[in-house]
Design a protein around this motif. Structure first.
Motif, PDB file in Angstrom:
ATOM      1  N   ASP A   1       4.090  10.299  10.493  1.00  8.60           N
ATOM      2  CA  ASP A   1       2.939  10.761  11.541  1.00  8.60           C
ATOM      3  C   ASP A   1       1.660   9.968  11.298  1.00  8.60           C
ATOM      4  OD1 ASP A   1       4.562  12.960  12.007  1.00  8.60           O
ATOM      5  OD2 ASP A   1       3.628  14.239  10.381  1.00  8.60           O
ATOM      6  N   GLN A   2       1.607   8.844  10.393  1.00  5.53           N
ATOM      7  CA  GLN A   2       0.393   8.089  10.196  1.00  5.53           C
ATOM      8  C   GLN A   2       0.658   6.786  10.840  1.00  5.53           C
ATOM      9  OE1 GLN A   2      -2.410   9.223   9.000  1.00  5.53           O
ATOM     10  NE2 GLN A   2      -1.445  11.128   8.889  1.00  5.53           N
ATOM     11  N   GLU A   3       1.886   6.441  11.438  1.00  2.83           N
ATOM     12  CA  GLU A   3       2.281   5.098  11.899  1.00  2.83           C
ATOM     13  C   GLU A   3       1.060   4.449  12.903  1.00  2.83           C
ATOM     14  OE1 GLU A   3       4.403   2.787  11.005  1.00  2.83           O
ATOM     15  OE2 GLU A   3       4.772   4.444   9.461  1.00  2.83           O
ATOM     16  N   LEU A   4       0.593   5.352  13.638  1.00  2.00           N
ATOM     17  CA  LEU A   4      -0.371   4.860  14.709  1.00  2.00           C
ATOM     18  C   LEU A   4      -1.667   4.539  13.884  1.00  2.00           C
ATOM     19  CD1 LEU A   4      -1.148   4.582  17.432  1.00  2.00           C
ATOM     20  CD2 LEU A   4      -1.941   6.734  17.771  1.00  2.00           C
ATOM     21  N   TYR A   5      -1.876   5.339  12.950  1.00  2.05           N
ATOM     22  CA  TYR A   5      -3.389   5.322  12.239  1.00  2.05           C
ATOM     23  C   TYR A   5      -3.009   3.909  11.348  1.00  2.05           C
ATOM     24  CZ  TYR A   5      -7.073   5.901   8.821  1.00  2.05           C
ATOM     25  OH  TYR A   5      -8.171   5.595   8.100  1.00  2.05           O
ATOM     26  N   SER A   6      -1.829   3.645  10.909  1.00  2.00           N
ATOM     27  CA  SER A   6      -1.703   2.532  10.033  1.00  2.00           C
ATOM     28  C   SER A   6      -1.846   1.107  10.679  1.00  2.00           C
ATOM     29  CB  SER A   6      -0.136   2.648   9.317  1.00  2.00           C
ATOM     30  OG  SER A   6       0.688   2.572  10.214  1.00  2.00           O
ATOM     31  N   LYS A   7      -1.485   1.296  12.127  1.00  3.32           N
ATOM     32  CA  LYS A   7      -1.723   0.129  12.982  1.00  3.32           C
ATOM     33  C   LYS A   7      -3.108  -0.433  12.988  1.00  3.32           C
ATOM     34  CE  LYS A   7       2.416   1.103  15.688  1.00  3.32           C
ATOM     35  NZ  LYS A   7       2.818   1.337  16.965  1.00  3.32           N
ATOM     36  N   GLU A   8      -3.903   0.551  12.674  1.00  2.00           N
ATOM     37  CA  GLU A   8      -5.543   0.290  12.682  1.00  2.00           C
ATOM     38  C   GLU A   8      -6.073  -0.474  11.384  1.00  2.00           C
ATOM     39  OE1 GLU A   8      -7.411   3.710  13.999  1.00  2.00           O
ATOM     40  OE2 GLU A   8      -6.599   3.754  15.674  1.00  2.00           O
ATOM     41  N   ARG A   9      -5.094  -0.276  10.513  1.00  2.00           N
ATOM     42  CA  ARG A   9      -5.616  -0.629   9.056  1.00  2.00           C
ATOM     43  C   ARG A   9      -5.427  -2.354   9.236  1.00  2.00           C
ATOM     44  NH1 ARG A   9      -2.503   4.214   6.627  1.00  2.00           N
ATOM     45  NH2 ARG A   9      -0.934   2.680   6.428  1.00  2.00           N
ATOM     46  N   SER A  10      -5.846  -3.000   8.103  1.00  2.00           N
ATOM     47  CA  SER A  10      -5.698  -4.136   7.892  1.00  2.00           C
ATOM     48  C   SER A  10      -4.473  -4.504   7.088  1.00  2.00           C
ATOM     49  CB  SER A  10      -6.758  -4.756   7.005  1.00  2.00           C
ATOM     50  OG  SER A  10      -6.956  -4.344   5.835  1.00  2.00           O
ATOM     51  N   ALA A  11      -3.729  -5.581   7.369  1.00  2.55           N
ATOM     52  CA  ALA A  11      -2.693  -6.091   6.604  1.00  2.55           C
ATOM     53  C   ALA A  11      -2.493  -5.684   5.226  1.00  2.55           C
ATOM     54  CB  ALA A  11      -2.059  -7.267   7.111  1.00  2.55           C
ATOM     55  N   SER A  12      -3.882  -6.478   4.445  1.00  7.13           N
ATOM     56  CA  SER A  12      -3.951  -6.454   3.112  1.00  7.13           C
ATOM     57  C   SER A  12      -4.004  -5.177   2.480  1.00  7.13           C
ATOM     58  CB  SER A  12      -4.978  -6.987   2.599  1.00  7.13           C
ATOM     59  OG  SER A  12      -6.186  -6.556   3.224  1.00  7.13           O
ATOM     60  N   LEU A  13      -4.665  -3.855   3.478  1.00  9.65           N
ATOM     61  CA  LEU A  13      -4.882  -2.603   2.891  1.00  9.65           C
ATOM     62  C   LEU A  13      -3.426  -1.810   3.084  1.00  9.65           C
ATOM     63  CD1 LEU A  13      -6.770  -0.445   1.948  1.00  9.65           C
ATOM     64  CD2 LEU A  13      -7.476  -0.041   3.866  1.00  9.65           C
ATOM     65  N   ASP A  14      -2.742  -2.079   4.050  1.00  7.32           N
ATOM     66  CA  ASP A  14      -1.304  -1.442   4.262  1.00  7.32           C
ATOM     67  C   ASP A  14      -0.399  -1.948   3.170  1.00  7.32           C
ATOM     68  OD1 ASP A  14       0.088   0.156   6.076  1.00  7.32           O
ATOM     69  OD2 ASP A  14       1.581  -1.669   6.185  1.00  7.32           O
ATOM     70  N   LEU A  15      -0.537  -3.325   2.754  1.00  7.87           N
ATOM     71  CA  LEU A  15       0.179  -3.833   1.660  1.00  7.87           C
ATOM     72  C   LEU A  15      -0.108  -3.225   0.504  1.00  7.87           C
ATOM     73  CD1 LEU A  15       2.283  -6.210   0.775  1.00  7.87           C
ATOM     74  CD2 LEU A  15       0.634  -7.487   0.381  1.00  7.87           C
ATOM     75  N   LEU A  16      -1.259  -2.947  -0.007  1.00  4.44           N
ATOM     76  CA  LEU A  16      -1.813  -2.325  -1.276  1.00  4.44           C
ATOM     77  C   LEU A  16      -0.965  -0.857  -1.207  1.00  4.44           C
ATOM     78  CD1 LEU A  16      -5.615  -3.373  -1.723  1.00  4.44           C
ATOM     79  CD2 LEU A  16      -3.504  -3.846  -3.302  1.00  4.44           C
ATOM     80  N   LEU A  17      -1.303  -0.126  -0.155  1.00  6.40           N
ATOM     81  CA  LEU A  17      -0.624   1.199  -0.134  1.00  6.40           C
ATOM     82  C   LEU A  17       0.730   1.163  -0.462  1.00  6.40           C
ATOM     83  CD1 LEU A  17      -1.353   4.332   0.559  1.00  6.40           C
ATOM     84  CD2 LEU A  17      -1.058   3.645   3.006  1.00  6.40           C
ATOM     85  N   ARG A  18       1.601   0.265   0.156  1.00  4.23           N
ATOM     86  CA  ARG A  18       2.829   0.079   0.012  1.00  4.23           C
ATOM     87  C   ARG A  18       3.324  -0.484  -1.560  1.00  4.23           C
ATOM     88  NH1 ARG A  18       6.130  -0.478   4.644  1.00  4.23           N
ATOM     89  NH2 ARG A  18       4.837  -0.469   6.659  1.00  4.23           N
ATOM     90  N   PHE A  19       2.661  -0.995  -2.037  1.00  8.83           N
ATOM     91  CA  PHE A  19       2.482  -1.227  -3.457  1.00  8.83           C
ATOM     92  C   PHE A  19       2.396  -0.171  -4.290  1.00  8.83           C
ATOM     93  CE2 PHE A  19       0.638  -2.949  -7.450  1.00  8.83           C
ATOM     94  CZ  PHE A  19       1.699  -3.679  -7.925  1.00  8.83           C
ATOM     95  N   GLN A  20       1.199   0.583  -3.925  1.00  9.79           N
ATOM     96  CA  GLN A  20       0.934   1.743  -4.766  1.00  9.79           C
ATOM     97  C   GLN A  20       2.027   2.729  -4.637  1.00  9.79           C
ATOM     98  OE1 GLN A  20      -3.087   3.622  -4.461  1.00  9.79           O
ATOM     99  NE2 GLN A  20      -2.026   5.232  -3.542  1.00  9.79           N
ATOM    100  N   ARG A  21       2.659   2.980  -3.648  1.00  9.16           N
ATOM    101  CA  ARG A  21       3.879   3.909  -3.383  1.00  9.16           C
ATOM    102  C   ARG A  21       4.972   3.435  -4.154  1.00  9.16           C
ATOM    103  NH1 ARG A  21       2.957   4.733   3.136  1.00  9.16           N
ATOM    104  NH2 ARG A  21       1.450   6.598   2.751  1.00  9.16           N
TER     105      ARG A  21
END
Length: 212
Positions: free
Chosen positions: A2-22
């Motif tokens: 559900d957050q895919e649209l919102y994730s496109k607005e995030r920076s690549a580095s922030l998205d990478l950190l979130l994936r690493f955290q998960r």
């Protein structure tokens, strides 16, 4: 998803950190098919736990630097608070921290020993004061607090119960007194040998008097 649209607005580095955290959380989450002997953890699992602690320490350091600055700006006016909140919401504080806290609470409920061993929880506790100062600037905070405290029989007894017991004599109520009071339209009930007046709660409850 559900957050895919919102994730496109995030920076690549922030998205990478979130994936690493998960990824860290998923590695620590116990599989249903694996039987874990209490207080014995594999070196790989301890390594992931240590990595989670280092990650949490770096994240908390960043947030600990950001929040005091955000608070100093947000206290200027409600408009400033709204703008700062929007920025913080899109930063590590608003994206990584909430999910990390929920994940650690979940891991703690599944494997408390491993999480104590990892030592990430005390690091998060250091942010409470910063978060509390910032949240106290929110418009309508007093109204929200008053609504929370107004729920009858819960928070009121939490704050006043101990002092009342210390300063007043305990009133003994006989079973006949309780029955007579309820016949006259009252609503007393006994829980663990203590009498509670839930008359005010009766009018708000959706369950009906019989269940209460």
């Amino acid at each position: 998803m559900d957050q895919e649209l919102y994730s496109k607005e995030r920076s690549a580095s922030l998205d990478l950190l979130l994936r690493f955290q998960r990824l860290l959380v998923s590695k620590l989450y116990p599989a249903d098919c694996v039987v874990q002997v209490p207080n014995t953890y594999s070196p790989d699992l301890l390594g992931v736990g240590s990595l989670l602690k280092k990650y949490t320490a770096l994240l908390c350091t960043h947030i600990g630097d950001i929040l005091p600055v955000a608070t100093s700006i947000a206290c200027t006016s409600h408009r400033h608070f709204a703008e700062v909140s929007r920025v913080v919401d899109g930063d590590l504080t608003g994206i990584l921290l909430p999910e990390l806290v929920v994940s650690i609470v979940l891991l703690l409920s599944k494997n408390a020993g491993l999480m104590q061993e990892a030592g990430a929880i005390p690091l998060l506790a250091g942010l409470l004061e910063h978060l509390d100062r910032f949240n106290h600037l929110a418009p309508g905070k007093e109204r929200d607090d008053n609504e929370d405290l107004a729920w009858p029989g819960i928070m009121g007894s939490f704050f006043t119960g101990q002092s009342c017991r210390n300063n007043e004599e305990v009133t003994l109520i006989r079973k006949a007194d309780l029955e007579n009071h309820n016949k006259d339209g009252g609503f007393w009930t006994v829980i663990d040998g203590k009498v509670y007046d839930i008359k005010d709660f009766q009018t708000q409850s959706l369950t009906g008097s019989s269940i209460l």
